[in-house]
Design an enzyme around this catalytic site. Structure first.
Site, short mmCIF file in Angstrom:
data_model
loop_
_atom_site.label_atom_id
_atom_site.label_comp_id
_atom_site.label_asym_id
_atom_site.label_seq_id
_atom_site.Cartn_x
_atom_site.Cartn_y
_atom_site.Cartn_z
N GLU A 1 -22.32 -41.70 -16.86
CA GLU A 1 -23.52 -40.66 -17.14
C GLU A 1 -23.40 -40.46 -18.55
OE1 GLU A 1 -26.17 -38.45 -18.41
OE2 GLU A 1 -25.11 -36.87 -17.44
N CYS B 1 -28.87 -34.04 -21.55
CA CYS B 1 -29.24 -35.60 -21.59
C CYS B 1 -30.56 -35.82 -21.13
CB CYS B 1 -28.12 -36.49 -21.07
SG CYS B 1 -27.75 -35.85 -19.32
#
Length: 497
Positions: free
Chosen positions: A268, A302
């Site tokens: 990720e 993010c």
């Protein structure tokens, strides 16, 4: 979890008591082990040291942690799914019971407002509840071979020992999002928390032990030498999977290491989320979504909105309203009542944000509010809205990881889509519009693993979290997140035999 009215006041005495109770060394084989060296964990709001934590020898302690995980793997894989489920459910209950400690600890070591820290406890705990329910529903299948008088039975096995590397910005939930499915699947784990924020993960280790996780099933190595730990463990053939949340640059290096051992990998990685305000957008909805999309977690996420592409027909009103709301944010230490924007995690984060703002201004952008660092102590930066931002500015290409909202006005929806996709990243996108056909056409064209439509927060334990392009590989959360920790195998046999 404590209701708002029942949350204990944050006092110096309470902080001292908490810091005196939390573990501060690596957790291996069910025990917190001694460490010769230490390093400080800083409070980013004050720049003062919270505690000194043990700095483990990456190779020695990392190998010991993997030894413990390997030794526990067979028994944990053979443990009944219902037993694993019950342990995860107890961990969920304990997390909520200890919410006051976890929330305060996260705010102290990372800086997010305390209210948001409580939200992370709820979100992080949910992965344990979700995977406690998934643990008893492992996938599989049975069927007849189409061209032969045979049956095909598909089963699932745990991958095996896992290295889980977690980031600093969500110190609890990024760990539970990896540990939850790993334990549900029957995998043992070695966790490497970020050096900036290791305390929440160490407290989680104590919580998992108290919940009944057997010794060696979950281990945690705290070290400043992240590279040595990952290279040591990923070169060991006993490790079977790596799960990493962090920058794309680091993820690429880990994938190179994973290639040598053909390790199952979940990545990720970075994001550069576009926020599209379409001609049909309701401005109230757009601003309501933009505020958490941009400023939640101090902008250090993010999934944070990185680029605001706003159609010219609604740009003036949206910009005015966003500036008004941004001015209402209260900057201060996250433990103080009323704070809605805490500090950046470290000094160099402020330096980068300042550089990005200056670059945008040099390219022709205007500062509509904010735009400057706040005098210390603490790593604070003003919540900022930039107008007239050209596409050549760095904020269009780089992940900001801070409270900057750059607005780029466009006349054409197709141009907005093209700009949104003009990046190597593809994690999260935000689309605001009231015309279903307009919204659907945009959604079908956006290169993104996740899309938030008319909302500013999209993460959910029941949803598959992950991106496309250089934003990563695999998914976390949902049933798909469990499958990342399982390997299918099939058995073929004659019918009736």
């Amino acid at each position: 979890m404590s209701a708002d009215s029942k949350r204990p006041a944050v006092t110096e005495e309470r902080i001292a008591d908490l810091l005196g109770r939390i573990p501060t060394t690596s957790f291996v084989g069910g025990e917190f082990i001694e460490a010769g060296r230490t390093f400080p964990v800083e409070n980013p709001a004050t720049e003062e040291t919270l505690v000194e934590v043990g700095d483990a020898d990456a190779a020695e302690v990392g190998t010991a942690a993997l030894d413990a995980a390997v030794a526990a793997q067979r028994d944990w894989a053979a443990t009944a799914p219902r037993t694993r489920s019950d342990i995860l459910r107890r961990a969920y209950d304990l997390l909520l019971e200890r919410a006051d400690d976890f929330a305060l600890l996260m705010t102290l070591e990372m800086g997010k407002p305390l209210e948001e820290a409580y939200g992370e406890v709820t979100y992080g705990a949910e992965f344990f509840r979700w995977y406690s329910e998934e643990a008893v529903r492992l996938p599989g299948g049975y069927g007849r071979a189409p061209s032969a008088d045979h049956t095909i039975t598909v089963g699932m096995r745990p991958v095996g020992p896992v290295l889980a590397i977690t980031p600093w910005n969500f110190p609890l939930s990024m760990g539970t999002r990896k540990v939850g499915p790993a334990l549900a699947a029957g995998c043992t784990v070695v966790v490497k928390p970020a050096g900036l924020t290791p305390l929440s993960m160490l407290l989680l280790m104590q919580t998992l032990k108290d919940a009944g996780v057997p010794d060696g099933v979950v281990n945690c190595v705290v070290t400043k030498d992240s590279g040595a730990l990952s290279s040591t463990l990923m070169a060991d053939p006993r490790l079977r999977k790596v799960s990493f949340t962090g920058s794309t640059a680091v993820g690429k290096e880990l994938l190179k290491l994973a290639a040598d051992g053909v390790l199952k990998s979940s990545m990720e990685l970075g994001g550069n989320a576009p926020f599209l305000v379409l001609p049909s957008a309701d401005i109230d909805t757009a601003v309501e979504a933009a505020m958490p999309a941009k400023f939640r977690n101090n902008g250090e996420a993010c999934t944070a909105a990185n680029r605001f592409y706003v159609h010219a027909s609604v740009a003036e009103e949206f910009t005015r309203r966003l500036v008004e709301e941004t001015k209402h944010l209260v900057v201060g230490p996250g433990v103080e009542d009323g704070t809605t924007m805490g500090p950046m995690v470290e000094a160099k984060a402020v330096d980068k944000i300042e550089e990005l703002v200056q670059d945008a201004v040099d390219c022709g952008a205007s500062v509509l509010t904010g735009g400057a660092r706040v005098d210390g102590p603490g790593h604070f930066f003003q919540p900022t809205v930039l107008g007239d931002v050209p596409r050549s500015a760095r904020v269009n290409r780089e992940e900001i990881f801070g409270p900057i909202a750059p607005i780029i006005v466009m006349d054409d929806v197709e141009e907005m889509i093209e700009a949104a996709n003009d990046t190597e990243f593809g994690l999260m996108s935000y689309v605001i519009g009231e015309d279903p056909a307009e919204v659907d056409a945009v959604v079908q064209s956006i290169e993104s693993g996740m899309l938030a439509i008319n909302v500013g927060v999209a993460s959910d334990a029941a949803a598959p979290f992950g991106g496309v392009k250089q934003s990563g590989l695999g998914r976390e959360g949902s049933a798909r997140g469990l499958e990342e920790y399982l390997e299918p195998f099939y058995m073929r046999r004659p019918v009736g035999r």
